[in-house]
Design a protein around this motif. Structure first.
Motif, PDB file in Angstrom:
ATOM      1  N   THR A  47       2.120 -59.025  60.948  1.00 49.81           N
ATOM      2  CA  THR A  47       1.371 -58.257  59.968  1.00 49.81           C
ATOM      3  C   THR A  47       2.309 -57.757  58.865  1.00 49.81           C
ATOM      4  OG1 THR A  47      -0.200 -57.529  61.661  1.00 49.81           O
ATOM      5  CG2 THR A  47      -0.142 -56.265  59.613  1.00 49.81           C
ATOM      6  N   GLY A  48       2.015 -58.129  57.630  1.00 48.51           N
ATOM      7  CA  GLY A  48       2.813 -57.671  56.494  1.00 48.51           C
ATOM      8  C   GLY A  48       4.186 -58.306  56.369  1.00 48.51           C
ATOM      9  N   ALA A  49       4.518 -59.270  57.227  1.00 51.05           N
ATOM     10  CA  ALA A  49       5.836 -59.921  57.175  1.00 51.05           C
ATOM     11  C   ALA A  49       5.891 -60.935  56.029  1.00 51.05           C
ATOM     12  CB  ALA A  49       6.135 -60.617  58.494  1.00 51.05           C
ATOM     13  N   ASN A  50       7.071 -61.121  55.466  1.00 46.79           N
ATOM     14  CA  ASN A  50       7.281 -62.114  54.419  1.00 46.79           C
ATOM     15  C   ASN A  50       7.803 -63.388  55.075  1.00 46.79           C
ATOM     16  OD1 ASN A  50       8.029 -63.701  52.267  1.00 46.79           O
ATOM     17  ND2 ASN A  50       9.250 -62.130  51.251  1.00 46.79           N
ATOM     18  N   LEU A  51       6.985 -64.444  55.064  1.00 46.17           N
ATOM     19  CA  LEU A  51       7.367 -65.730  55.660  1.00 46.17           C
ATOM     20  C   LEU A  51       7.609 -66.793  54.592  1.00 46.17           C
ATOM     21  CD1 LEU A  51       4.823 -65.848  58.632  1.00 46.17           C
ATOM     22  CD2 LEU A  51       7.272 -65.383  58.752  1.00 46.17           C
ATOM     23  N   THR A  52       7.762 -66.385  53.335  1.00 40.98           N
ATOM     24  CA  THR A  52       7.959 -67.325  52.243  1.00 40.98           C
ATOM     25  C   THR A  52       9.186 -68.200  52.497  1.00 40.98           C
ATOM     26  OG1 THR A  52       6.987 -65.750  50.691  1.00 40.98           O
ATOM     27  CG2 THR A  52       8.248 -67.574  49.748  1.00 40.98           C
ATOM     28  N   GLY A  53       8.963 -69.509  52.552  1.00 41.68           N
ATOM     29  CA  GLY A  53      10.058 -70.451  52.747  1.00 41.68           C
ATOM     30  C   GLY A  53      10.651 -70.477  54.141  1.00 41.68           C
ATOM     31  N   ALA A  54      10.079 -69.716  55.074  1.00 42.94           N
ATOM     32  CA  ALA A  54      10.586 -69.730  56.450  1.00 42.94           C
ATOM     33  C   ALA A  54      10.251 -71.081  57.085  1.00 42.94           C
ATOM     34  CB  ALA A  54       9.960 -68.604  57.260  1.00 42.94           C
ATOM     35  N   ASN A  55      11.180 -71.619  57.826  1.00 44.18           N
ATOM     36  CA  ASN A  55      10.975 -72.914  58.482  1.00 44.18           C
ATOM     37  C   ASN A  55      10.372 -72.680  59.869  1.00 44.18           C
ATOM     38  OD1 ASN A  55      10.995 -75.452  59.539  1.00 44.18           O
ATOM     39  ND2 ASN A  55      13.196 -75.792  59.326  1.00 44.18           N
ATOM     40  N   LYS A  65      -0.264 -62.986  65.541  1.00 41.40           N
ATOM     41  CA  LYS A  65      -1.067 -62.330  64.520  1.00 41.40           C
ATOM     42  C   LYS A  65      -0.399 -62.576  63.162  1.00 41.40           C
ATOM     43  CE  LYS A  65      -3.244 -57.891  63.666  1.00 41.40           C
ATOM     44  NZ  LYS A  65      -3.390 -56.530  64.171  1.00 41.40           N
ATOM     45  N   TYR A  66      -1.107 -63.314  62.292  1.00 42.68           N
ATOM     46  CA  TYR A  66      -0.602 -63.674  60.965  1.00 42.68           C
ATOM     47  C   TYR A  66      -1.796 -64.013  60.090  1.00 42.68           C
ATOM     48  CZ  TYR A  66      -1.519 -68.207  62.997  1.00 42.68           C
ATOM     49  OH  TYR A  66      -2.133 -69.250  63.634  1.00 42.68           O
ATOM     50  N   THR A  67      -1.557 -64.180  58.796  1.00 50.59           N
ATOM     51  CA  THR A  67      -2.621 -64.580  57.884  1.00 50.59           C
ATOM     52  C   THR A  67      -2.397 -66.026  57.459  1.00 50.59           C
ATOM     53  OG1 THR A  67      -1.448 -63.924  55.868  1.00 50.59           O
ATOM     54  CG2 THR A  67      -2.805 -62.227  56.964  1.00 50.59           C
ATOM     55  N   GLN A  68      -3.456 -66.656  56.995  1.00 50.16           N
ATOM     56  CA  GLN A  68      -3.335 -68.023  56.496  1.00 50.16           C
ATOM     57  C   GLN A  68      -2.393 -68.061  55.293  1.00 50.16           C
ATOM     58  OE1 GLN A  68      -4.684 -70.769  58.071  1.00 50.16           O
ATOM     59  NE2 GLN A  68      -3.256 -71.799  56.711  1.00 50.16           N
ATOM     60  N   GLU A  69      -2.422 -67.029  54.480  1.00 49.20           N
ATOM     61  CA  GLU A  69      -1.533 -66.956  53.318  1.00 49.20           C
ATOM     62  C   GLU A  69      -0.063 -66.984  53.757  1.00 49.20           C
ATOM     63  OE1 GLU A  69      -0.363 -63.545  50.189  1.00 49.20           O
ATOM     64  OE2 GLU A  69      -2.502 -64.049  50.235  1.00 49.20           O
ATOM     65  N   GLN A  70       0.252 -66.277  54.838  1.00 52.44           N
ATOM     66  CA  GLN A  70       1.628 -66.279  55.340  1.00 52.44           C
ATOM     67  C   GLN A  70       2.037 -67.690  55.779  1.00 52.44           C
ATOM     68  OE1 GLN A  70       0.806 -63.085  58.153  1.00 52.44           O
ATOM     69  NE2 GLN A  70       2.639 -62.024  57.408  1.00 52.44           N
ATOM     70  N   ILE A  71       1.167 -68.357  56.507  1.00 55.46           N
ATOM     71  CA  ILE A  71       1.471 -69.707  56.986  1.00 55.46           C
ATOM     72  C   ILE A  71       1.600 -70.669  55.814  1.00 55.46           C
ATOM     73  CG2 ILE A  71       0.566 -71.656  58.344  1.00 55.46           C
ATOM     74  CD1 ILE A  71       1.730 -69.322  60.007  1.00 55.46           C
ATOM     75  N   ASP A  72       0.731 -70.518  54.823  1.00 53.51           N
ATOM     76  CA  ASP A  72       0.773 -71.398  53.652  1.00 53.51           C
ATOM     77  C   ASP A  72       2.068 -71.249  52.871  1.00 53.51           C
ATOM     78  OD1 ASP A  72      -1.734 -72.365  54.310  1.00 53.51           O
ATOM     79  OD2 ASP A  72      -2.788 -71.158  52.805  1.00 53.51           O
ATOM     80  N   SER A  73       2.701 -70.079  52.925  1.00 52.80           N
ATOM     81  CA  SER A  73       3.933 -69.848  52.173  1.00 52.80           C
ATOM     82  C   SER A  73       5.178 -70.324  52.934  1.00 52.80           C
ATOM     83  CB  SER A  73       4.080 -68.369  51.821  1.00 52.80           C
ATOM     84  OG  SER A  73       4.382 -67.600  52.966  1.00 52.80           O
TER      85      SER A  73
END
Length: 82
Positions: A47-55, A65-73
């Motif tokens: 929740t609220g984590a930044n996963l941008t560019g994470a492999n 628990k995550y959002t689709q936006e997080q996975i997409d990034s």
């Protein structure tokens, strides 16, 4: 690191390949560019984590628990999501 409390942790670019972060609390953590290749992330809270560019390639995110936006990034290939 099962059940680790990593709320708000700065894990930018961290090498967490194959890490067992099952049930980890990663709320608000910065995982930008982190390498989580093959990591065990079942039941973790992003929740609220930044996963941008994470492999997240070959990682296991079952019941996490995550959002689709997080996975997409993130970088995802062969991720286990149920």
């Amino acid at each position: 690191m099962t059940g680790a409390d990593l709320r708000g942790a700065d894990l930018r670019g961290a090498d967490l390949r194959g890490a067992n972060l099952t049930c980890a609390n990663l709320r608000g953590a910065n995982l930008r560019g982190a390498n989580l290749l093959g990591a065990y992330l079942m039941m973790s809270d992003f929740t609220g984590a930044n996963l941008t560019g994470a492999n997240l390639t070959s990682s296991d995110l079952r019941c996490a628990k995550y959002t689709q936006e997080q996975i997409d990034s993130a970088i995802t290939d062969e991720v286990t999501i149920f």
